[in-house]
Design a protein around this motif. Structure first.
Motif, PDB file in Angstrom:
ATOM      1  N   ARG A 242       1.164   4.796  -8.974  1.00  0.00           N
ATOM      2  CA  ARG A 242      -0.154   4.348  -8.512  1.00  0.00           C
ATOM      3  C   ARG A 242      -1.142   5.487  -8.696  1.00  0.00           C
ATOM      4  O   ARG A 242      -0.798   6.653  -8.496  1.00  0.00           O
ATOM      5  CB  ARG A 242      -0.085   3.923  -7.040  1.00  0.00           C
ATOM      6  CG  ARG A 242      -1.433   3.600  -6.417  1.00  0.00           C
ATOM      7  CD  ARG A 242      -1.283   2.842  -5.092  1.00  0.00           C
ATOM      8  NE  ARG A 242      -0.520   3.548  -4.086  1.00  0.00           N
ATOM      9  CZ  ARG A 242      -1.060   4.395  -3.184  1.00  0.00           C
ATOM     10  NH1 ARG A 242      -2.363   4.641  -3.200  1.00  0.00           N
ATOM     11  NH2 ARG A 242      -0.286   4.976  -2.281  1.00  0.00           N
ATOM     12  N   ARG A 261       5.526  -4.524  -8.179  1.00  0.00           N
ATOM     13  CA  ARG A 261       4.522  -3.660  -8.779  1.00  0.00           C
ATOM     14  C   ARG A 261       5.138  -2.406  -9.396  1.00  0.00           C
ATOM     15  O   ARG A 261       5.776  -1.615  -8.729  1.00  0.00           O
ATOM     16  CB  ARG A 261       3.469  -3.281  -7.750  1.00  0.00           C
ATOM     17  CG  ARG A 261       2.875  -4.502  -7.051  1.00  0.00           C
ATOM     18  CD  ARG A 261       1.630  -4.197  -6.253  1.00  0.00           C
ATOM     19  NE  ARG A 261       1.762  -3.057  -5.365  1.00  0.00           N
ATOM     20  CZ  ARG A 261       0.735  -2.486  -4.751  1.00  0.00           C
ATOM     21  NH1 ARG A 261      -0.489  -2.957  -4.937  1.00  0.00           N
ATOM     22  NH2 ARG A 261       0.907  -1.468  -3.943  1.00  0.00           N
ATOM     23  N   VAL A 264       0.218   0.638 -10.738  1.00  0.00           N
ATOM     24  CA  VAL A 264      -0.831   0.109  -9.882  1.00  0.00           C
ATOM     25  C   VAL A 264      -2.131   0.867 -10.109  1.00  0.00           C
ATOM     26  O   VAL A 264      -2.185   2.096  -9.925  1.00  0.00           O
ATOM     27  CB  VAL A 264      -0.436   0.208  -8.393  1.00  0.00           C
ATOM     28  CG1 VAL A 264      -1.545  -0.369  -7.510  1.00  0.00           C
ATOM     29  CG2 VAL A 264       0.879  -0.522  -8.138  1.00  0.00           C
ATOM     30  N   ASP A 298       3.712  -9.231 -11.478  1.00  0.00           N
ATOM     31  CA  ASP A 298       2.710  -8.192 -11.212  1.00  0.00           C
ATOM     32  C   ASP A 298       3.232  -6.808 -11.589  1.00  0.00           C
ATOM     33  O   ASP A 298       3.086  -5.838 -10.830  1.00  0.00           O
ATOM     34  CB  ASP A 298       2.283  -8.191  -9.744  1.00  0.00           C
ATOM     35  CG  ASP A 298       1.567  -9.464  -9.329  1.00  0.00           C
ATOM     36  OD1 ASP A 298       1.125 -10.201 -10.225  1.00  0.00           O
ATOM     37  OD2 ASP A 298       1.444  -9.715  -8.124  1.00  0.00           O
ATOM     38  N   HIS A 301      -0.580  -3.955 -11.712  1.00  0.00           N
ATOM     39  CA  HIS A 301      -1.331  -4.584 -10.630  1.00  0.00           C
ATOM     40  C   HIS A 301      -2.579  -3.780 -10.303  1.00  0.00           C
ATOM     41  O   HIS A 301      -2.574  -2.555 -10.354  1.00  0.00           O
ATOM     42  CB  HIS A 301      -0.440  -4.674  -9.383  1.00  0.00           C
ATOM     43  CG  HIS A 301      -0.997  -5.501  -8.271  1.00  0.00           C
ATOM     44  ND1 HIS A 301      -1.756  -4.964  -7.262  1.00  0.00           N
ATOM     45  CD2 HIS A 301      -0.900  -6.829  -8.010  1.00  0.00           C
ATOM     46  CE1 HIS A 301      -2.109  -5.922  -6.409  1.00  0.00           C
ATOM     47  NE2 HIS A 301      -1.608  -7.061  -6.845  1.00  0.00           N
ATOM     48  N   ASP A 303      -5.045  -3.154  -7.158  1.00  0.00           N
ATOM     49  CA  ASP A 303      -5.069  -3.360  -5.712  1.00  0.00           C
ATOM     50  C   ASP A 303      -6.290  -4.139  -5.235  1.00  0.00           C
ATOM     51  O   ASP A 303      -6.241  -4.821  -4.233  1.00  0.00           O
ATOM     52  CB  ASP A 303      -5.074  -2.001  -4.998  1.00  0.00           C
ATOM     53  CG  ASP A 303      -3.671  -1.560  -4.618  1.00  0.00           C
ATOM     54  OD1 ASP A 303      -2.743  -2.354  -4.751  1.00  0.00           O
ATOM     55  OD2 ASP A 303      -3.520  -0.409  -4.188  1.00  0.00           O
TER      56      ASP A 303
END
Length: 426
Positions: A242, A261, A264, A298, A301, A303
């Motif tokens: 992420r 996920r 991200v 996903d 992805h 957020d």
């Protein structure tokens, strides 16, 4: 040396090039073992256990570096004491190596504030309290420079709170705009469950590469800061990548997730973070290219949040799953090109082909002969020029993290590759 008093006396008199050995055994420290002397680049002072892992320091405290103590190697001890271990600002070019760290106190177990610190082949393990295994920080208004964290084993962080149990925290929110130039590579993370972030980067201009995260809820997260590179990492199980912030490169990573996920685009609570902000920064101009992401749905992805990803790129990735593959919130500005999407709806408006990439599993999923990913990369992404097997790409790159070349046999790291007893040199 056969006592802590003799060890302290020898440390106090140490000259460049000296090696000071503590005999095997268990030693209780009631006061800090102070390191005040310095070696040189060509003749460091070495303070070492006679045999790796056989000299245990317990009691209320352990080793303590004084500001200015530089070119010191601390090696081979089993640390089971209270308190913490830190390298202060002003202490440079120190090396902490082959340590077994399982402290009895809370807080952050190891903090590196000095420039050019090397932290390698250590194990940090087994805690249930809030606090991080390893923090890299620096002066109040800067970051420690060129810290190198490699070949360590971070294992079993079981803190059950909502926040504050990272394995590595590289900076803090109010350090996010400072350039660190750190490298975090070839580390193994297992059961990194103390926080949703196993690696939390909160500074700028770092490289996070060739690490393995497995059996962990913690992600590899660029939480704050700009211009970092996330390259060639292997993430297995519940973990993923992420990011927030600007101008990152996310390339040649392998993510096989069982928890949806995989990559991200982090939520944005503000357009661009100020130097002291703790909010989530919108991703701007982040390039996500030549990754292989296998999951369910996903797998890539967004957020959401009030501020959507802006001027980002999702290019030449292999995305394979059983449900919708890309879920990006409306209003996101993302350029899609060259991706292969297979197994479910692509979720991209353009810039992809729905074709079977013909992945074959040999430890990890790689391309097979005849894959439509071969020589199918589009656009120019020279920073993705080494695939996840650490082989050089040439000509038109193959889509995904793997370049179809002979000899590619890299696998996820295991305990044999990292930690105090690994046989790898230097």
């Amino acid at each position: 040396m056969t006592s802590l008093s003799a060890l302290q006396s020898a440390i106090d008199k140490a000259a460049p090039g000296d090696e000071i050995r503590l005999a095997d055994g268990s030693y209780s420290a009631g006061s800090a073992i102070a390191i005040k002397r310095s070696g040189t680049a060509n003749a460091p002072i070495t303070i070492t256990a006679e045999h790796v892992g056989k000299a245990e320091i317990n009691g209320s405290t352990g080793f303590s570096f004084s500001s200015g103590a530089s070119h010191v190697v601390l090696r081979g001890f089993k640390l089971r004491h209270g308190g913490s271990l830190s390298v202060p600002v002003g202490s440079t070019h120190n090396r902490l190596t082959r340590l077994d760290v399982q402290l009895t106190g809370g807080g952050n177990w190891v903090t590196l504030n000095g420039d050019d610190t090397e932290f390698d082949r250590n194990v940090l393990q087994n805690r249930t309290t809030q606090g991080v295994f390893l923090q890299v920080l620096g002066p109040a208004k800067d970051m420690a420079k060129r810290v190198h964290v490699h070949h360590n084993h971070f294992s079993n962080h079981g803190f059950t709170g909502a926040n504050g149990g990272e394995s590595i925290r590289f900076g803090l929110s109010h350090h996010q705009k400072y350039k660190a130039g750190g490298i975090v590579e070839y580390n193994l993370f297992e059961k990194a469950d103390g926080d949703s972030e196993a690696i939390s980067v909160k500074s700028s201009d770092n490289v996070i590469r060739y690490n393995t995260i497995r059996d962990s809820r913690g992600f590899l997260v660029l939480r704050h800061g700009d211009r970092s590179v996330v390259e060639g990492n292997i993430l297995l199980g519940r973990s993923g990548i992420r990011f927030h912030g600007n101008d990152h490169k996310i390339v040649n990573n392998y993510v096989h997730t069982t928890a949806n996920r995989g990559i991200v685009f982090g939520s944005g609570n503000e357009a661009d973070s100020g130097p002291d902000s703790k909010l989530h920064d919108r991703p701007d101009r982040v390039v996500v290219a030549y990754n292989t992401v296998v999951g369910t749905t996903d797998v890539v992805h967004g957020d959401g949040g009030d501020f959507k990803p802006k001027d980002c790129v999702l290019a030449n990735n292999v995305l394979q799953g059983t449900g919708k593959l890309v879920s990006m919130p409306g209003g996101s500005v993302v350029k899609y090109e060259g991706n292969i999407a297979w197994g479910g709806p692509a979720g991209m408006p353009s810039g992809y082909r729905s074709v079977d990439p013909k992945l074959v599993r040999d430890g990890l999923y790689r391309l097979s002969s005849g894959s439509p990913a071969v020589d199918a990369g589009v656009g120019s992404y020279p920073h993705a020029g080494t695939d996840f097997d650490l082989q050089k790409r040439s000509g038109k790159y193959d889509v995904g993290a793997d370049e179809l070349l002979p000899g590619g046999a890299r696998n996820a790291l295991t305990k044999a590759d990292v930690g105090p007893l690994t046989t790898t040199v230097r």
